[in-house]
Design a protein around this motif. Structure first.
Motif, mmCIF file in Angstrom:
data_model
loop_
_atom_site.group_PDB
_atom_site.id
_atom_site.type_symbol
_atom_site.label_atom_id
_atom_site.label_comp_id
_atom_site.label_asym_id
_atom_site.label_seq_id
_atom_site.Cartn_x
_atom_site.Cartn_y
_atom_site.Cartn_z
ATOM 1 N N THR A 26 0.768 -1.204 -0.013
ATOM 2 C CA THR A 26 0.011 0.149 -0.014
ATOM 3 C C THR A 26 0.825 1.268 -0.139
ATOM 4 N N ARG A 27 1.782 1.271 0.785
ATOM 5 C CA ARG A 27 2.807 2.429 0.885
ATOM 6 C C ARG A 27 3.507 2.655 -0.353
ATOM 7 N N TYR A 28 3.964 1.649 -1.110
ATOM 8 C CA TYR A 28 4.787 1.725 -2.467
ATOM 9 C C TYR A 28 3.701 2.276 -3.460
ATOM 10 N N ILE A 29 2.711 1.636 -3.500
ATOM 11 C CA ILE A 29 1.626 2.195 -4.492
ATOM 12 C C ILE A 29 1.170 3.537 -4.256
ATOM 13 N N MET A 30 0.817 4.191 -2.923
ATOM 14 C CA MET A 30 0.730 5.375 -2.897
ATOM 15 C C MET A 30 1.856 6.354 -3.136
ATOM 16 N N ASP A 31 2.974 5.980 -2.581
ATOM 17 C CA ASP A 31 4.110 6.796 -2.793
ATOM 18 C C ASP A 31 4.442 6.882 -4.428
ATOM 19 N N ARG A 32 4.416 5.794 -5.186
ATOM 20 C CA ARG A 32 4.373 6.002 -6.735
ATOM 21 C C ARG A 32 3.327 6.924 -7.359
ATOM 22 N N LEU A 33 1.967 6.761 -6.713
ATOM 23 C CA LEU A 33 1.136 7.570 -7.403
ATOM 24 C C LEU A 33 1.226 9.002 -7.177
ATOM 25 N N THR A 34 1.801 9.328 -5.938
ATOM 26 C CA THR A 34 2.166 10.642 -5.329
ATOM 27 C C THR A 34 3.164 11.308 -6.217
ATOM 28 N N GLU A 35 4.193 10.395 -6.528
ATOM 29 C CA GLU A 35 5.336 10.967 -7.441
ATOM 30 C C GLU A 35 4.701 11.418 -8.871
ATOM 31 N N MET A 36 3.707 10.848 -9.210
ATOM 32 C CA MET A 36 3.110 10.992 -10.558
ATOM 33 C C MET A 36 2.210 12.258 -10.603
ATOM 34 N N GLY A 37 2.143 13.027 -9.271
ATOM 35 C CA GLY A 37 1.103 13.851 -9.082
ATOM 36 C C GLY A 37 -0.310 13.877 -8.663
ATOM 37 N N TYR A 38 -0.599 12.443 -8.443
ATOM 38 C CA TYR A 38 -1.834 12.159 -7.927
ATOM 39 C C TYR A 38 -1.912 12.282 -6.317
ATOM 40 N N GLU A 39 -3.176 12.352 -5.769
ATOM 41 C CA GLU A 39 -3.489 12.271 -4.292
ATOM 42 C C GLU A 39 -4.277 11.259 -3.949
ATOM 43 N N PRO A 40 -3.518 10.224 -3.764
ATOM 44 C CA PRO A 40 -4.188 8.879 -3.326
ATOM 45 C C PRO A 40 -4.706 8.794 -2.086
ATOM 46 N N LYS A 41 -5.827 8.007 -1.951
ATOM 47 C CA LYS A 41 -6.477 7.967 -0.501
ATOM 48 C C LYS A 41 -6.633 6.380 -0.306
ATOM 49 N N GLU A 42 -6.505 6.044 0.968
ATOM 50 C CA GLU A 42 -6.621 4.645 1.402
ATOM 51 C C GLU A 42 -7.749 4.731 1.977
ATOM 52 N N ILE A 43 -8.793 4.038 1.252
ATOM 53 C CA ILE A 43 -10.454 4.357 1.642
ATOM 54 C C ILE A 43 -10.666 3.118 2.590
ATOM 55 N N CYS A 44 -10.046 2.063 2.778
ATOM 56 C CA CYS A 44 -10.232 1.170 3.696
ATOM 57 C C CYS A 44 -8.890 0.325 3.759
#
Length: 391
Positions: free
Chosen positions: A36-54
Motif C-alpha cells: 500500500t505504501r509503495y503504491i501510494m508513494d508511486r502515485l504521489t510521485e506522478m502527481g496524484y492524491e491517493p487515498k486509502e479508503i479502507c
C-alpha cells in the motif's frame, strides 16, 4: 505503432521495476502495509492524491468532471512459497505472487502514468482502484462499502488479469456474458447425541446422518439442475469424532457451490439447506447450515465488452484480441459488475519456452514481462476511448 503503445513501451523499465519490487515483498489478505505504501508513494510521485479508503484499499482519480470509468487491479499474494529461483523472488517464505497480482498493480501504475500525462485530453474521470484481499474474496466488498463506486459515481468498470498459460505475451482475451463462477462456502453442522460405541441405541449418530446428507446433496446436481446449466458442488471436508469407540455429538461438513447463473446459485443454496435439514431430521438429528462468505458469478456487460474490445483491437490489431471460454474460478470483481456495467479481460504473458510454462497458483509460475507495458496501454486506452465516446 500507436502513440499510446509507444509511450507505454518507453516506461517499460519502470513498470517492470514496480512489478519486481512488489513481487519481492508479497503480503496477504487486506494486511498489505508495504504494498500500500509503495503504491501510494508511486502515485504521489506522478502527481496524484491517493487515498486509502479502507485497509490497504487505495483509490486515485485523474481527469475532469463528467462520466467516470474505474480501472481495477488486485494487489494481494497467496499463502505459499515461491520456487522460481528468480533474482527478485519472494523474500517472504510464507507468501508469493503466484497469481500475478503484482503484475496487475504494476500495469495499473503504468496506466496511471500514461493517463496523468494525458490528463488534459481526458473527457471525464478515471478512477484507479488498487484492491486488497481478492484471494479471500473480501477486498472488493470492503472497497465498495468504503465508497469506491461513488464520489464520483462510477459509470463503467474494467479489470485485467494476467495469464501464464492460455495466450502468448501481449494477446488479450475476453469472454462475453459469464466469465467466472460464483463461490459460496457452506458449513453444515449435524447435531446428534454422543454415546458409547457398545450402546449405539442410546446415542444419536451425527456421522451416519452426515454421510446420508453428503449422498443426498448429489441429487441436487443430478436431478434438479438443468444439464445445460453450469454448476458444481464440492464437499471438501467431513470432520467428526476423535475416538474409535465414541459416538460424537456433532459432525461438520464443509464445501462450496459454484455456478455461472445467479438464479441457479440462489436455487442451489436454498435446496442445500432444505435437503440437509430434512435428511438430518430423518436420522433424529438437528442441523444448522451457514454460508460464511460468497460471491456472485461474474457477468460481463456485453455492450461494454463490445465497445472496449473494439478499442483494444484498434490499439493492438485484430489478431491480438481473442474470444475465450469462461471458467468456474471465482472473482470478487463480480461484486463491482453487480452494481455497475463492467468487464473482465485477460492479458497473455505465457513464456515462450514451453519448459517454463506453469499455471497460476503454482510455485514455479513465470510471466513474460514484455506483456506488462501492453497491459498498461490497454488499461489506459480503454479509459481514454470510453470517456471520449460516452460524454
Amino acid at each position: 505503432m500507436n502513440d499510446l503503445l509507444k509511450s507505454a513501451k518507453a516506461i517499460e523499465e519502470t513498470i517492470v521495476k514496480d512489478r519486481r519490487t512488489i513481487h519481492q515483498n508479497p503480503e496477504l489478505g487486506n494486511d498489505l502495509p508495504q504494498t500500500t505504501r509503495y503504491i501510494m508513494d508511486r502515485l504521489t510521485e506522478m502527481g496524484y492524491e491517493p487515498k486509502e479508503i479502507c485497509k490497504s484499499g487505495v483509490v486515485a482519480t485523474v481527469g475532469k468532471p463528467g462520466k467516470t470509468i474505474l480501472l481495477r487491479a488486485d494487489t494481494d499474494a497467496l499463502r505459499m512459497p515461491e520456487k522460481t529461483g528468480l533474482p527478485f523472488a519472494s523474500q517472504n517464505p510464507e507468501a508469493a505472487h503466484t497469481c500475478g497480482h503484482d503484475t496487475h498493480a504494476a500495469m495499473l501504475l503504468g496506466a496511471a502514468k500514461l493517463l496523468k500525462d494525458r490528463e488534459n485530453e481526458l473527457c471525464g474521470t478515471v478512477k484507479l482502484m488498487f484492491q486488497p484481499a481478492e484471494e479471500i474474496l473480501a477486498g472488493a466488498k470492503a472497497m465498495i462499502d468504503a465508497g469506491v463506486l461513488e464520489n464520483p459515481h462510477v459509470d463503467a468498470a474494467v479489470a485485467i488479469h494476467i495469464s501464464s498459460v492460455t495466450q502468448p505475451a501481449g494477446f488479450v482475451g475476453f469472454t462475453k456474458g459469464g466469465s467466472h463462477g460464483s463461490a459460496d462456502k457452506f458449513v453444515i453442522t449435524v447435531k446428534g447425541k454422543g454415546g458409547h460405541g457398545a450402546n449405539p441405541h442410546t446415542a444419536i449418530d451425527p456421522i451416519t446422518a452426515g454421510s446420508h446428507i453428503v449422498i443426498a446433496l448429489q441429487e441436487i446436481l443430478a436431478r434438479e439442475i438443468d444439464a445445460a446449466d453450469t454448476a458444481t458442488m464440492t464437499i471438501g471436508a467431513f470432520q467428526s469424532g476423535l475416538k474409535e469407540n465414541v459416538i460424537p455429538d456433532e459432525a461438520m461438513i464443509m464445501g462450496t457451490i459454484r455456478t455461472k447463473s445467479s438464479k441457479v446459485r440462489t436455487f442451489m443454496k436454498q435446496r442445500l439447506v432444505e435437503v440437509a435439514k430434512a435428511v438430518a431430521s430423518a436420522f433424529r438429528c438437528d442441523c444448522e447450515v451457514e454460508y460464511p462468505f460468497g460471491v456472485a458469478p461474474l457477468e460481463n456487460d456485453n455492450d461494454l465488452m463490445d465497445e472496449i474490445v473494439g478499442y483494444t483491437r484498434d490499439l493492438l490489431g485484430e489478431d491480438k484480441v481473442q474470444e475465450l471460454p469462461g471458467g468456474m474460478g471465482s472473482e470478487d470483481f463480480s461484486l463491482v459488475t453487480e452494481k455497475v456495467p463492467g468487464i473482465f479481460l485477460r492479458l497473455g504473458a505465457m513464456p515462450s519456452d514451453p519448459e517454463k510454462v506453469f499455471p497460476a497458483h503454482n510455485p514455479n509460475v513465470l510471466f513474460d514481462e514484455s506483456a506488462f507495458p501492453i497491459g498498461s496501454a490497454v488499461y489506459a486506452n480503454a479509459a481514454i476511448q470510453w470517456l471520449k465516446n460516452n460524454q
